[in-house]
Motif scaffolding. Sequence first.
Motif, mmCIF file in Angstrom:
data_model
loop_
_atom_site.group_PDB
_atom_site.id
_atom_site.type_symbol
_atom_site.label_atom_id
_atom_site.label_comp_id
_atom_site.label_asym_id
_atom_site.label_seq_id
_atom_site.Cartn_x
_atom_site.Cartn_y
_atom_site.Cartn_z
ATOM 1 N N LEU A 26 0.853 -1.189 0.000
ATOM 2 C CA LEU A 26 0.000 0.000 0.000
ATOM 3 C C LEU A 26 0.889 1.239 0.000
ATOM 4 N N GLY A 27 0.583 2.191 -0.885
ATOM 5 C CA GLY A 27 1.391 3.400 -0.987
ATOM 6 C C GLY A 27 0.883 4.508 -0.083
ATOM 7 N N PRO A 28 1.662 5.600 0.023
ATOM 8 C CA PRO A 28 1.264 6.714 0.894
ATOM 9 C C PRO A 28 -0.098 7.302 0.530
ATOM 10 N N ALA A 29 -0.465 7.279 -0.781
ATOM 11 C CA ALA A 29 -1.756 7.861 -1.169
ATOM 12 C C ALA A 29 -2.896 7.123 -0.483
ATOM 13 N N VAL A 30 -2.813 5.786 -0.421
ATOM 14 C CA VAL A 30 -3.886 5.004 0.197
ATOM 15 C C VAL A 30 -3.976 5.305 1.689
ATOM 16 N N TRP A 31 -2.803 5.369 2.351
ATOM 17 C CA TRP A 31 -2.822 5.663 3.794
ATOM 18 C C TRP A 31 -3.386 7.041 4.064
ATOM 19 N N LEU A 32 -2.949 8.032 3.251
ATOM 20 C CA LEU A 32 -3.437 9.402 3.478
ATOM 21 C C LEU A 32 -4.924 9.527 3.186
ATOM 22 N N LEU A 33 -5.383 8.843 2.125
ATOM 23 C CA LEU A 33 -6.813 8.853 1.822
ATOM 24 C C LEU A 33 -7.595 8.274 2.993
#
Lengths: 394, 249
Positions: free
Chosen positions: A113-120
């Motif tokens: 999982l990339g940072p975009a998924v975590w931030l979303l």
Amino acid sequence: MTRRDALPVNRVVPALSLAAAAAWLALASVSVAPNRIVPGTAYAASELLGWPLAGVACLPLLGLAALAWRPHRGRLRLALALNLLLLMALPAWVALAGALRLDPDQPQARLGLGPAVWLLLFCLVLLTIELRTRLALPAWSGWLLPVPILGAWVLAAPWLGSLALWQEYRGRSGQFAEALLDHLLLVGSAVGASLVLGAAIALAMRRDARLERLGFTLLNFLQTIPSLALFGLLLAPLAWLSARLDWLAALGVSGIGWAPAFLALLGYSLLPMVRNTFVALAEVDPGVLESARGMGMGPGQVFWQVRLPLALPVVLEGVRITTVQAIGLTAVAALIGAGGLGTFIFQGLGQAAMDLVLLGALPILAMALVADALLGALTRRLDHRTALRQGVTP
Amino acid sequence: MSDRAPTAAVRLAAWRGPLVWLALLLALAFGMPTLEPVLRGIESDTRQVVYAQAGLPSLLANHLLVVGVASLLAVALGVGAAVLVTRPAGRDFLPLVAQFASMGQTFPPVAVLALAVPVLGFGTWPIIVALLLYGLLPIVRNTLAGLEGIDPGVQEAARGMGMGGAQRLWQVELPLAAPVILAGIRTSVTVNIATAALGATVGASNLGAPIISGIVNGNTAYVLQGAVLIGLLALTVDSAFARLTPARG
């Protein structure tokens, strides 16, 4: 000066949804690695879908911002529904990204999982909290809202088989169950023992003011010692004791393992427990006690039937603080071989396998949040009941 | 304020507790090699009994640096954020920030540190950032509690005296909220000292390093050195805060 009678503009929801949209466009959503050792290649949404489609996918977030700009109840409800749908769409997006980039001929390939998924995820959870507060939804909605989101992840599970976190779990599902059990046992026994011991100490302190000062000084002192240091300091004396006393060694006590972990956890748990029990017992309204005595109750009856029930919510608050604290400290105890979920964290850090770290850290986080919510709800319930019994409207 | 200005000696005497801990801490950090015979008694089999990978003073300095930088940033950002959301312009954000700050308290520091590493990588800066993020929460929460807990009558009186927004903040609100804010900073720093030690597991060289190395190699003497020094550091800082905080009750 702003005009006070103007329709209030809510800037929280737009700010959060724009931040989520920016993360979606700018940061990597997933990373794909051929195996566990090779670092993965990161892909942003625009690389997976192309710019036009990635831009279109932003529209729900912009819609969320628009709905909440001039908030009234109906629009906010709609925004909450949209927000939940987005949270449920997240696992589907991860599965889709995996399908787009994973090579079916490489069963070892791993999806991170990339940072975009975590931030979303982070922004959307904050949005849920915000919308829930604005709508003043009842407390039970806090238990209901996560259900469809978790359900969506479970439903998407068949397509998430190559998720690195899942692969780490599958490789050691037996160990995981054991670690989870160890963690719960250690927390449960430390909290249970500190409740009994803490109550005894608090009762003794109520009888003797000197004991009270001494006790609080000692417990405060103990609480300041960092956990890693306390675990370390217990190592030597326990090893010494178990080498000299056979019955201790037979019990499985040694310098490393559960014994120093349990003792350190107990030490840390005593301060919040004693403090809350002491304050709770001391703060019961003297008028209520007086009238209980006037009704002909003996000292034992007054304590068990009046003082203790009235003190219970504050005692439970102590149990809540202690439990949440113990869940985190038990993770550190893995360093001295006490087992528990911290094992995965430190193993993962040692091997630079970040998904293994997640396998330890995420359940610990979830456990702390659930324990906090459960015990908090129980405290409020008891508080409510006590207030009713005292004839006070809550 | 007291009626007479205390002399320097009296003022120093009030700091006796923290100073004693500090002296003990420094003496042990610099004088550990002279204690070698004692440590030899604890751990007779191993060749090395005084941690020598890096000097203890430099480990102490590293530890202080990481905690100091993270805490200063956390105070600036935390108090700033809390002040911002209690002003008319930022009030929209108050419920969310307050709820998040109190919910974040339940996150175990180890888990936060562990989650920061995949995102930020190994080394000193990631640890500072992780400590900063975690240390923010108690400061934000206490600053909010302090500012919101001010008697509205006092605010009204200050406004009636013709004080502007900034003047009220600096001369009325912050001084009144100071004890609660200070208690939040104390919690934040105490937790940071303990969590920074865990940073040794992700490659930071600080006072946690001897403990980790001792546990891994089965060298109790190493563990003891690290544990005693961290304990003394925590006690020094905590007793200094206890001096700064006005006594309760």
